[in-house]
Enzyme design. Structure first.
Site, PDB file in Angstrom:
ATOM      1  N   ASP A 262      56.159 -71.853  42.693  1.00  0.00           N
ATOM      2  CA  ASP A 262      55.011 -71.316  42.006  1.00  0.00           C
ATOM      3  C   ASP A 262      55.303 -69.863  41.747  1.00  0.00           C
ATOM      4  O   ASP A 262      55.916 -68.960  42.492  1.00  0.00           O
ATOM      5  CB  ASP A 262      53.614 -71.757  42.918  1.00  0.00           C
ATOM      6  CG  ASP A 262      52.231 -71.508  42.167  1.00  0.00           C
ATOM      7  OD1 ASP A 262      51.369 -72.083  42.687  1.00  0.00           O
ATOM      8  OD2 ASP A 262      52.485 -70.894  41.010  1.00  0.00           O
TER       9      ASP A 262
HETATM   10  C1  GLC Z   1      49.699 -69.919  39.374  1.00  0.00           C
HETATM   11  C2  GLC Z   1      49.104 -71.371  39.626  1.00  0.00           C
HETATM   12  C3  GLC Z   1      49.968 -72.432  39.393  1.00  0.00           C
HETATM   13  C4  GLC Z   1      50.472 -72.123  37.976  1.00  0.00           C
HETATM   14  C5  GLC Z   1      51.190 -71.037  37.998  1.00  0.00           C
HETATM   15  C6  GLC Z   1      51.787 -70.833  36.538  1.00  0.00           C
HETATM   16  O1  GLC Z   1      49.612 -68.986  40.492  1.00  0.00           O
HETATM   17  O2  GLC Z   1      49.088 -71.419  41.318  1.00  0.00           O
HETATM   18  O3  GLC Z   1      49.136 -73.706  39.508  1.00  0.00           O
HETATM   19  O4  GLC Z   1      50.660 -73.366  37.225  1.00  0.00           O
HETATM   20  O5  GLC Z   1      50.813 -69.982  38.771  1.00  0.00           O
HETATM   21  O6  GLC Z   1      50.658 -70.162  35.957  1.00  0.00           O
END
Ligand code: GLC
Length: 729
Positions: A262
């Site tokens: 993430d």
């Molecule tokens: C964010 C979220 C995740 C998302 C990612 C990319 O922090 O936790 O769900 O897909 O970053 O945007």
């Protein structure tokens, strides 16, 4: 490109090129108006921008074509850049938020919705979406419950699997699908205190029995990616958790795709206190099997050095790089790096996409109360009052690629249905209290009291003119989603004041609640003649809601997360354990597991929802009272539409394993079927119970069933019904 060619390409790549295929950077490096969904770290170095394997947060065929042309011209092996985006519940046509989609109890509809999202996103040059979110959520304080399909492992499994199928289709190379990404692995929804990014403490049993189930079922549909979660699990951050990632995800679940972190989660192992520094974090991410480092900068800064120092084996690096190259190959990017980048093609909202969205909105709405058959509305004079009465902001915080301008508000839809002289509208109050906090800001409005005094006065006069008031209340869309945990589940005080003032007018009140999480609705229930949850309904919100309010569609949604009496009950879920001192059904009982000041269960339980018609369930029947592990039992019930309107019933099968080598929940959803019945029609609904449905994570640490007595319910929510019994030999 065939396997041999890919391997030859890998062999020919420099170490720097290989490392950079494992680096994802923000789209802001390429385009100013990129959507930033994490903490920014500042500009990356030129070589990183030139060689990074993927980017996120940008879309649009014209600009992505320009970016891809420049990128490939500069890349030593002309390996295409991959474009990823959070298409969570809509790209141009925004569907209901996932917690609402789950309420349809219709995986096929959800699959079609994912297909639509993929079609629109792929036409805008997107290669991969960061969806489905398969996190099981039992805590309404956690704002990301909005992005889930709720508290039940079976429903989440069916919905996440349907989304992967819808996004990816049969062939990722076709230009109407995108790669799916099952997230957030794992158990992100169990954050302590419902506070986002917090630690999760889970026994192996609870992790496997509940929290891992939906990821596992979704992974059977072969998603291209899985994303690591921000949380630590039992003290080890998921992103550096080798047991979770290499043993469970890769070996047990057989996942062979790309594991992406993430946003900045690799680097955040330093904040967790699990990594000394960025170099250590890069090492721990690689050892755990994280292929792509999203936006932390650890891999781009340290991975080459770790390989040169022999600390990260080149074999490990090559395996990760090959997985990324395979994904690009599966998308057909080597043959067609400009797929979806046809400047003349941009996704538009069509009549067909609006129809699909409108039907899903209507099917997601959960009717909680309908005292004296207040609904459906007749030809009376109607006042649409409240901050959600005439706003186009009906999308969630995760629908940023959709345009509010395309959204149909409740008022706009009402104006299409009713004569102008029969309806009026008034905002009645601001959406939020004066110093409300949202994910990114504190909203302080000067002269807030004066504004609300005026709004209230206008609303009261409009209400006094009307026969019925449709009161459109709810949480602001920025109060659910990432980093929006709350300790209060009450509607804003200013909205509750509006409700009380409208109540004083003595008019009938139909309250619509727009929300991305379960809320405390006991007071709202007392003051309303009818009460419906509309979630965050998206582009066709107004139309779908009016279809239900007018009776064109009978409400059929069922709750996917328990609505509590009070936040003090959280985390709250229907499939709780009996304890050694179960509270008797009909009273408190001394020395039993209960609260002195509240019920144990939910105000509105999982699976609950009303219709405009009524259904009677005949006595459920079992085809046998005993079954061996090699046999099945058929559980049947006749369902009759005893009302005067067509309606849909969601027939739910619950099972309880009375005694096991571990304690077992008082009931758990084992299957469900949604049926539509004309007035007076009768349908026999049957479910086949097999041994596999009875398996659980036993004290022997194995997935297996155990002989013994079971109870079975076939009913229309997780609280009611009379059980039957059978014996597994
Ligand atoms: C964010 C979220 C995740 C998302 C990612 C990319 O922090 O936790 O769900 O897909 O970053 O945007």
């Amino acid at each position: 490109m065939d396997k041999k060619a890919l391997e030859a390409l890998l062999k020919d790549m420099s170490l720097e090129e290989k490392v950079m295929q494992l680096v994802q950077i923000s789209g802001a490096e390429y385009e100013a108006d990129a959507e930033i969904t994490g903490v920014e770290r500042g500009q990356v170095k030129d070589n990183v921008k030139r060689l990074a394997g993927s980017t996120l947060g940008i879309w649009g065929s014209k600009s992505l074509r320009r970016i891809q042309e420049q990128y490939m011209s500069e890349h030593p092996h002309h390996i295409p850049l991959m474009f990823m985006l959070d298409v969570i519940h809509g790209h141009k046509t925004v569907l209901p938020c996932p917690l609402g989609q789950g309420a349809t109890f219709d995986p096929d509809a959800v699959r079609k919705g994912a297909e639509l999202q993929a079609r629109e996103a792929a036409a805008d040059g997107v290669h991969a979406t960061f969806s489905p979110m398969a996190d099981l959520c039992r805590d309404a304080r956690w704002g990301r419950i909005m992005e889930s399909t709720g508290e039940d492992k079976l429903l989440n499994s069916r919905m996440a699997a349907a989304m992967v199928e819808g996004y990816q289709g049969k062939d990722l190379k076709d230009n109407a699908h995108v790669a799916a990404c099952v997230k957030h692995f794992a158990a992100y929804g169990a954050a302590e205190g419902g506070r986002d990014y917090n630690n999760t403490e889970l026994s192996e049993h609870t992790l496997r029995e509940y929290y891992l189930r939906a990821y596992g079922e979704a992974i059977k549909k072969k998603p291209a990616m899985v994303m690591t979660s921000f949380n630590s699990i039992n003290g080890i951050p998921a992103t550096g958790n080798r047991i979770l990632m290499r043993k469970i995800l890769r070996e047990e679940f057989g996942f062979q795709g790309v594991l992406i972190s993430d946003w900045a989660a690799v680097g955040e192992m330093i904040n967790h206190g699990y990594a000394e520094d960025q170099r250590d974090a890069a090492l721990k991410g690689m050892l755990a099997g994280v292929d792509i480092d999203m936006c932390s900068g650890c891999y781009s800064a340290h991975l080459e050095g770790l390989v040169n120092a022999g600390i990260v084996p080149i074999k490990m690096l090559n395996e990760a790089v090959l997985r990324v190259l395979n994904m690009k190959n599966d998308l057909g990017l080597f043959e067609d790096p400009f797929r979806g980048l046809d400047a003349d093609v941009t996704p538009v909202i069509t009549e067909e996409s609006r129809r699909l969205a409108r039907e899903m909105v209507a099917a997601s709405i959960v009717l909680l109360e309908n005292k004296g058959k207040t609904l459906p509305l007749g030809k009376e004079k109607i006042a649409f009052v409240g901050p959600y009465a005439d706003t186009k902001k009906l999308q969630s915080s995760w629908a940023f690629s959709g345009d509010d301008e395309n959204t149909v508000s409740v008022w706009e839809a009402a104006s299409e249905v009713y004569e102008a002289e029969n309806i009026k509208s008034a905002a009645g109050c601001t959406m939020l209290d004066q110093d409300a906090v949202t994910a990114r800001e504190i909203r302080h409005i000067d002269n807030w009291q004066d504004i609300n005094n005026c709004l209230l006065a206008e609303a009261i006069s409009v209400a006094e003119w009307a026969d019925t008031v449709v009161l459109c209340l709810g949480e602001d869309m920025a109060q659910s989603g990432e980093a929006t945990s709350k300790v209060s589940l009450r509607l804003p005080a200013v909205q509750m004041q509006l409700l009380h003032e409208i109540k004083k007018t003595g008019k009938k009140i139909v309250t619509l609640v727009f929300t991305g999480r379960p809320l405390e609705l006991m007071e709202v229930r007392e003051l309303s003649d009818a009460l419906m949850v509309c979630w965050l309904p998206g582009t066709e919100g107004g139309h779908g809601i009016l279809d239900v309010l007018t009776g064109k569609v009978s409400p059929s949604g069922r709750l996917t997360a328990s609505f509590p009496y009070t936040v003090g009950q959280e985390p709250l879920h229907y499939d709780m354990y009996p304890t050694g001192r179960p509270k008797p059904e009909n009273g408190p009982g001394p020395y039993t597991s209960r609260y002195l000041d509240c019920e144990n269960g939910a105000l509105y339980p999982f699976g609950y929802g009303l219709s405009y018609t009524s259904f009677s369930y005949g006595d459920a029947r079992l085809s046998a009272q005993t079954m061996s592990p090699y046999e099945t039992i058929t559980a049947s019930v006749t369902v009759k539409n005893t009302g005067d309107r067509k309606g849909s019933a969601t027939v739910q099968l619950y099972i309880r394993d009375i005694t096991g080598s571990r304690v077992r929940p008082i009931r758990e959803l084992a299957d469900f079927k949604k049926i539509s019945l004309e007035p007076g029609a009768v349908e026999e609904v049957s479910f086949v119970i097999n041994e596999e449905m009875l398996r659980f994570w036993t004290a022997e640490e194995k997935w297996e069933s155990e002989p013994g007595k079971f109870q079975v319910w076939i009913c229309d929510n997780s609280r009611d019904g009379k059980p039957l019994e059978f014996q597994l030999s």
